[in-house]
Design a protein around this motif. Structure first.
Motif, short mmCIF file in Angstrom:
data_model
loop_
_atom_site.label_atom_id
_atom_site.label_comp_id
_atom_site.label_asym_id
_atom_site.label_seq_id
_atom_site.Cartn_x
_atom_site.Cartn_y
_atom_site.Cartn_z
N SER A 1 -11.25 -4.36 15.79
CA SER A 1 -12.26 -3.28 15.99
C SER A 1 -13.38 -3.80 16.89
O SER A 1 -13.32 -4.94 17.36
CB SER A 1 -12.83 -2.85 14.63
N TYR B 1 -3.88 -2.11 15.15
CA TYR B 1 -3.16 -2.77 14.05
C TYR B 1 -2.03 -3.65 14.63
O TYR B 1 -1.29 -3.21 15.53
CB TYR B 1 -2.56 -1.72 13.11
N SER C 1 -5.01 3.21 16.38
CA SER C 1 -5.37 4.14 15.29
C SER C 1 -5.43 5.59 15.74
O SER C 1 -5.37 6.50 14.90
CB SER C 1 -6.72 3.74 14.66
N LEU D 1 -9.17 1.57 16.54
CA LEU D 1 -8.73 0.34 15.86
C LEU D 1 -7.29 -0.01 16.32
O LEU D 1 -6.47 0.87 16.59
CB LEU D 1 -8.75 0.55 14.35
N HIS E 1 2.48 -3.56 17.79
CA HIS E 1 1.04 -3.19 17.76
C HIS E 1 0.94 -1.66 17.70
O HIS E 1 1.81 -0.95 18.24
CB HIS E 1 0.28 -3.77 18.96
N TYR F 1 -4.82 -13.16 12.65
CA TYR F 1 -4.93 -11.72 12.39
C TYR F 1 -4.90 -11.51 10.89
O TYR F 1 -3.92 -11.88 10.21
CB TYR F 1 -3.76 -10.99 13.05
N ILE F 2 -6.04 -10.93 10.38
CA ILE F 2 -6.10 -10.65 8.95
C ILE F 2 -6.51 -9.19 8.68
O ILE F 2 -6.39 -8.72 7.55
CB ILE F 2 -7.08 -11.60 8.24
N GLN F 3 -7.02 -8.50 9.72
CA GLN F 3 -7.41 -7.08 9.57
C GLN F 3 -7.34 -6.42 10.92
O GLN F 3 -7.28 -7.09 11.95
CB GLN F 3 -8.83 -6.98 8.99
N PRO F 4 -7.42 -5.08 10.97
CA PRO F 4 -7.32 -4.39 12.26
C PRO F 4 -8.41 -4.86 13.23
O PRO F 4 -9.51 -5.24 12.84
CB PRO F 4 -7.50 -2.92 11.90
#
Length: 598
Positions: free
Chosen positions: A567, A537, A517, A535, A514, A562-565
């Motif tokens: 937020s 990741y 950001s 964010l 992990h 999980y498909i995007q950061p």
């Protein structure tokens, strides 16, 4: 008157002389030497013991006188003959002329009237002095005690239990001693009643005796020589077989001939028995044509003429009246299914074997039809035969020409191996020549054989060059590593096919990463503090088959892919994020981390 005085004087003189006979005998002994004799062609017979003529007085006072000795008369006035001793002279010659007894046995010196101190005894009777004259030698014989005696061609045979003794007789004075020489040995004194010790074999005996007055028996071939053969050896019997036979295996066309031999008394009888003690008199060769097939024993023995019996001998033989048994076998690969169909591989060969109870097989013949046969020499290769029902005929002949019945068998040549198959049940990924799987994945294996062939017998496998083992329905690989597996399918005649497959066992889950950001702004109570609008990741790495999916949940909420950061994180709140990653084989890893937003 003068005549009467003269008669009285003569009577007294004779009476005194008789009392001195023994002393006179000792003073007047005569010596005789025995000549050498030749007995039964012997160059030198044994020398007899030298003896002297003598007199003998028995316990009753009877006087025995050897007739070959002279007799002189003397007178004396006392019994010892020492005083007033005078010798009587012959009335005709006037000299001391010796007198010889002319009668064998009793002789008498007598006066007309017996007196008592010079006065005639009334009633009137003669005065007699008896003397036993002995001029004949004893006669010696051999006495035997024997149950078995046999005489042939002037020879006498006895068995070893026979007992031999000397018996000697003398008509007058009696036997003083007997002598025996055995087989040319020096004469030995024989002890009366003792048993002669004769060795086994031919014995030549010379015997003689001497009486109490020195008469010695003469040695002559007729009366003194004895030939005795002690036979303790039993006959020996041998057998001989004529006719078709091999070793001790006989055909029904054989005959057995017995021959007996005895070097001494000769063979009296030969007896035999088959499968029983020898009890039948042997007269003709024994034929085997009436004996049953199988083991038999001929027992036989012979007895000689003094009943020495040979120990029973035996000749064990097998009468072969049955043809050989012939059988076939398949060298290498053979299978008989439940329908009795026989399959063989192309590598196989047909072998024949025949046995004939030790007689020996002469020939084995075979052919692919019942008419034309070939001599079997070596195994018959089947590789060139067609894949059909082949039929082979065979028979055998033994060394005594017994022939077996013709037999046959059928078979199919199976040249093809079964086809090998396999599959993975459970997580697996195939890439290039390798299948990737986990320890929970089951590898299935099987093989199929074409219709009309022998069928599958076994499926085996080996891992990384180890020995083959049978597949038991399940195979799971445990260790995280590369595996090279060979799978072999085998049919019932050992035709086989092998397939090799590479497998890699991956039980290791992906590694989760992990990343924020922005950098953290501080750390409070070991918890990192991040600014608002940060964010997050997420990522995962699998070193073998690759990552498949990543899931996460925030503060225990429902898990999402999980498909995007990540937020939308709020200020002033603490978060716990749980991340779960799966690789392409389903190996799973989990990671949690905490932080705060300010």
């Amino acid at each position: 008157m003068v005549y009467l005085v003269k008669q009285v004087f003569l009577r007294c003189l004779l009476r005194l002389r008789l009392l001195q006979v023994l002393n006179i005998i000792q003073m007047r002994k005569c010596t005789i030497f025995c000549a050498l004799a030749f007995v039964f062609g012997l160059a030198n017979a044994q020398e007899q013991k030298q003896v002297e003529y003598k007199s003998y007085v028995d316990s009753s006072g009877t006087v025995y006188w050897n007739r070959n000795m002279p007799l002189y008369l003397h007178m004396s006035s006392d019994p010892s003959g020492a005083n007033n001793k005078a010798s009587l002279k012959h009335s005709n010659s006037g000299f001391n002329v010796p007198y010889y007894f002319d009668t064998e046995g009793a002789n008498f010196i007598r006066t007309r009237w017996r007196t008592n101190e010079g006065k005639p005894v009334v009633p009137q009777e003669e005065h007699i002095w008896p003397v036993m004259a002995d001029g004949l030698a004893p006669i010696t014989k051999i006495r035997f005690e024997a149950d078995n005696k046999y005489v042939i061609k002037g020879k006498t045979y006895f068995d070893k239990s026979a007992k031999f003794y000397l018996t000697a007789k003398d008509a007058v004075s009696g036997v003083e001693s007997s002598y025996v020489s055995v087989n040319g040995q020096p004469y030995q004194v024989y002890t009366e009643g003792s048993r002669l010790a004769l060795p086994v074999g031919d014995n030549k005996l010379l015997v003689y005796s001497v009486d109490r007055v020195g008469n010695m028996e003469k040695i002559d071939d007729k009366n003194s020589y004895f030939s005795i053969i002690v036979d303790e050896a039993a006959p020996t019997t041998e057998y001989r077989v004529e006719g078709d036979n091999v070793g001790n295996i006989l055909s029904p066309r054989c005959k057995i001939i017995l021959t007996a031999k005895d070097d001494k008394s000769g063979v009296r009888i030969t007896k035999f028995g088959i499968d029983s003690d020898a009890a039948i008199r042997y007269m003709y060769p024994i034929r085997t044509n009436k004996l049953s097939d199988g083991d038999h024993t001929l027992n036989f023995l012979s007895v000689d003429n003094v009943k020495n019996a040979e120990g029973q001998k035996s000749y064990a033989f097998y009468l072969d009246a049955i043809a050989p048994e012939v059988s076939f076998s398949i060298d290498k690969d053979e299978y008989l299914n439940r329908y009795k169909t026989r399959y063989v591989s192309a590598r196989s060969a047909i072998q024949f074997n025949a046995t004939d109870n030790k007689a020996g097989v002469k020939d084995i013949d075979y052919g692919f039809n019942p008419v034309e046969f070939n001599k079997y020499i070596e195994p018959i290769n089947v590789s060139n035969l067609p894949n059909i029902h082949n039929k082979v005929y065979y028979k055998a002949i033994d060394k005594v020409n017994n022939r077996s019945a013709i037999k046959y068998f059928t078979f199919i040549v199976d040249r093809n191996a079964p086809k090998v198959r396999y599959k993975c049940v459970g997580a697996n990924v195939e890439r290039s020549d390798t299948i990737y799987l986990t320890s929970d994945t089951n590898i299935k294996m099987w093989a199929t054989d074409a219709r009309g062939e022998s069928g599958t017998k076994a499926v085996q496998y080996k891992i990384n060059g180890d020995d083959y083992v049978d597949f038991n329905g399940e195979l799971k690989l445990k260790s995280n590593s590369y595996h090279n597996i060979s799978i072999k399918g085998i049919d019932n005649v050992n035709n086989h096919e092998v397939k090799t497959q590479h497998f890699f066992v991956d039980n290791t889950p992906p590694e989760i990463y992990h990343h924020f950001s922005v950098d953290k702004i501080s750390v409070e109570d070991e918890i990192e503090i991040y600014p608002i609008k940060t964010l997050i990741y997420l990522a995962a790495q699998d070193r073998v088959v690759g990552n498949d999916r990543i899931f996460y949940s925030i503060n225990g909420s429902r898990e999402r892919a999980y498909i995007q950061p990540i937020s939308g994180l709020r200020s002033g709140k603490e978060y716990k994020i749980k991340v779960r990653a799966l690789d392409l084989l389903g190996n799973e890893s989990v990671k949690e981390f905490r932080f705060r937003i300010r």
